[in-house]
Design a protein around this motif. Structure first.
Motif, PDB file in Angstrom:
ATOM      1  N   LEU A  80      47.891 113.144  32.228  1.00 30.86           N
ATOM      2  CA  LEU A  80      48.690 114.157  32.498  1.00 30.86           C
ATOM      3  C   LEU A  80      47.653 115.322  32.542  1.00 30.86           C
ATOM      4  N   GLY A  81      47.595 116.295  33.426  1.00 29.92           N
ATOM      5  CA  GLY A  81      46.896 117.431  33.267  1.00 29.92           C
ATOM      6  C   GLY A  81      45.326 117.120  33.839  1.00 29.92           C
ATOM      7  N   ILE A  82      45.100 116.030  34.736  1.00 34.44           N
ATOM      8  CA  ILE A  82      43.834 115.440  35.222  1.00 34.44           C
ATOM      9  C   ILE A  82      44.129 115.229  36.820  1.00 34.44           C
TER      10      ILE A  82
ATOM     11  N   THR B 272      45.703 112.304  41.601  1.00 38.30           N
ATOM     12  CA  THR B 272      45.682 112.682  40.269  1.00 38.30           C
ATOM     13  C   THR B 272      45.014 111.397  39.507  1.00 38.30           C
ATOM     14  N   ALA B 273      44.848 111.549  38.428  1.00 34.65           N
ATOM     15  CA  ALA B 273      44.077 110.461  37.366  1.00 34.65           C
ATOM     16  C   ALA B 273      45.208 109.618  36.849  1.00 34.65           C
ATOM     17  N   GLY B 274      45.971 108.801  37.839  1.00 38.90           N
ATOM     18  CA  GLY B 274      46.771 107.647  37.349  1.00 38.90           C
ATOM     19  C   GLY B 274      47.827 108.526  36.661  1.00 38.90           C
TER      20      GLY B 274
ATOM     21  N   ILE C   5      37.189 119.212  42.416  1.00 38.55           N
ATOM     22  CA  ILE C   5      37.460 120.184  41.636  1.00 38.55           C
ATOM     23  C   ILE C   5      38.505 119.582  40.791  1.00 38.55           C
ATOM     24  N   GLN C   6      38.507 119.610  39.448  1.00 38.74           N
ATOM     25  CA  GLN C   6      39.206 119.110  38.404  1.00 38.74           C
ATOM     26  C   GLN C   6      39.961 120.409  37.807  1.00 38.74           C
ATOM     27  N   THR C   7      41.392 120.159  37.988  1.00 40.96           N
ATOM     28  CA  THR C   7      42.303 121.050  37.208  1.00 40.96           C
ATOM     29  C   THR C   7      43.508 120.622  36.591  1.00 40.96           C
ATOM     30  N   ASP C   8      43.990 121.546  35.677  1.00 51.01           N
ATOM     31  CA  ASP C   8      45.122 120.867  34.997  1.00 51.01           C
ATOM     32  C   ASP C   8      46.476 121.602  35.432  1.00 51.01           C
TER      33      ASP C   8
END
Length: 490
Positions: free
Chosen positions: A272-274, A267-269, A238-241
């Motif tokens: 922000l918000g990924i 988190t994606a490195g 699930i991707q969320t911000d």
């Protein structure tokens, strides 16, 4: 109170208010008990506008409640959630990265260092989060990477009480682990159904970022079904911000009902918000396996499959857009016993279509060992079902097999009906793993393998069998562009 989602509809009690000539207030009530019209439903966004206009609304809901002119709040829900989220601190030892120079035997001899390189380890401390999912037994769900290499695990409850925990089981492939504490009066968080999530739904991430203590951040579901993020992870995320930070790992992603819909994981490195969470449906399934067996038992069919590419479809004259092609059948495997052959196209498992090699692998591994399954197979322009009983997936720590020098490869016999027929005898390469050693040596789709280590081959089976029996390097004779050439695969 009954629960309701923020972005949905709610039953309501309305008191319409106005000021009389003397400045006093006059109210006209429409309540559930007094009037059938009170069972109507209005969107929360409209309700907020009515509040701004001086209308007093009392919502009947467990997630958000307000009366008079009080603003909406997540506090009632979070008061419950905080009791089920714990902070985790670990201590342990892990292997250190060794300078490549020190691994060079010549360098070590030149400087008089010992031939044997001593193991390099260092102590570490880390923090994370966890979710109580069984209050009676004190079971807590967290990430595998939070407790990996831990020698000591300490859990802190939201009331400030601290205690030691023991590891029940872990599963690196889904990055999940279960730990256990001994404590009374715990509150378990109920599992929600992550399959009901939609992009745009509100979610709250709760955890222990930077070891600061329990923290809640609000966001939405940004995307669903994100694949393994460049790892061999079996989960789709699930991707969320909703904000994640170091220490949030293993914490809860909850819906506005206060139900667990995900385990915060990555988190994606530096983006922000990924941020990514493991869906609750998978987390609950893995937790049950870890509690019962201390590990996750996974089914194995015993095949190597590849995606159905346009080139493969063209060469095999297949009209299916979906499905996977079997490039290798392991000896003494469930697939071999069931009669699956290299070159078969598997289009469905138990009636569910298969779209990719990753989907195929994940679905097989999600089925328990010794389970009977039905495979829908296409072979030689015929479609039929094959019944197979899965074996248990084992951790294979054996040395690299010579077949891996060819990698995941799809071969086709050169025979009548195949485009290069009459030009060369051997095995036509239909598709090849671009990360394999053979691909790195220059083998490509369209090549015809005519010999291995100077021994002629006349079929796909003969090619694979000879590759398995060969040593730790392969000299491939290939026919390409009307010419014979050799490639060395090491």
């Amino acid at each position: 109170m009954n629960r309701f989602p923020l972005a949905g509809w709610s039953r309501y009690h309305i008191c319409l208010g106005s000021l009389d000539d003397s400045g006093g207030a006059r109210f006209f009530h429409a309540s559930q008990e007094a009037s059938p019209c009170a069972d109507s439903r209005i969107p929360v966004t409209i309700a907020l506008q009515l509040i701004a206009s001086g209308l007093c609304i009392l919502f009947v809901g467990g997630g958000i409640a307000f009366a008079d002119s009080s603003p909406p709040s997540l506090a009632p829900m979070l008061e419950r959630v905080f009791q089920s989220v714990v902070s985790i601190s670990v201590k342990g030892k892990a292997a250190e990265e060794i300078d490549p120079l020190l691994q060079d035997p010549f360098y070590r001899r030149f400087y008089g260092l010992s031939e044997e390189l001593p193991p390099q380890t260092s102590s570490f401390q880390a923090v994370g989060s966890g979710v109580i999912f069984n209050a009676q037994r004190g079971l807590i769900l967290t990430n595998y990477h939070v407790v990996e290499h831990a020698n000591a695990i300490t859990v802190s409850l939201n009331i400030g009480k601290t205690m030691h925990a023991r590891l029940v089981g872990s599963d690196p492939e889904t990055d999940l682990a279960v730990i256990e504490i001994s404590a009374d009066n715990l509150l378990a968080m109920p599992f929600g159904d992550s399959r009901h999530l939609r992009v745009g739904d509100y979610v709250v991430a709760v955890g222990n970022p930077f070891g600061l203590g329990q923290t809640a951040t609000l966001g939405i579901v940004s995307a669903l079904g994100r694949p393994g993020l460049g790892t061999d992870n079996l989960a789709t995320f699930i991707q969320t911000d909703a904000s994640f930070n170091p220490g949030n790992s293993g914490g809860a992603l909850v819906n506005l009902e206060g139900e667990l819909v995900g385990i915060n994981s990555a988190t994606a490195g530096s983006a922000l918000g990924i941020n990514f969470a493991i869906p609750s449906v998978l987390a609950e399934q893995i937790a049950d396996e870890l509690v019962a067996y201390g590990k996750v038992r996974r089914g194995e069919l015993g095949v190597v499959v590849q995606d159905m590419t346009p080139k493969v479809r063209l060469a095999l004259i297949i009209n299916h857009e979906s499905g996977v092609i079997v490039s290798q059948v392991n000896s003494d495997s469930a697939a071999q016993r069931a009669g699956v052959l290299a070159g078969d196209v598997i289009t469905a498992i138990d009636g569910h279509p298969v779209g990719s090699a990753t989907e195929f692998r994940n679905r097989i591994r999600s089925i328990k060992p010794d389970t009977a399954i039905r495979l829908l197979v296409d072979r030689s322009d015929k479609s039929f079902e094959i019944a197979a009983r899965l074996s248990e997936l084992k951790n294979d720590n054996s040395p690299e097999s010579p077949i891996t020098y060819l990698g995941s490869i799809v071969l086709l016999d050169v025979k009548a009906g195949v485009k290069p027929y009459g030009k060369a005898d051997g095995a036509l390469v239909i598709a090849i793993d671009k990360d394999s050693k053979a691909a790195a040596a220059g083998l490509a789709a369209g090549d015809i393998i005519v010999s291995i280590n100077r021994q002629a081959v006349h079929s796909s089976k003969e090619t694979l069998d000879l590759a398995r029996r060969s040593g730790h390097s392969l000299l491939l004779g290939i026919y390409r562009d009307d010419a014979l050439r050799f490639l060395t695969v090491q």
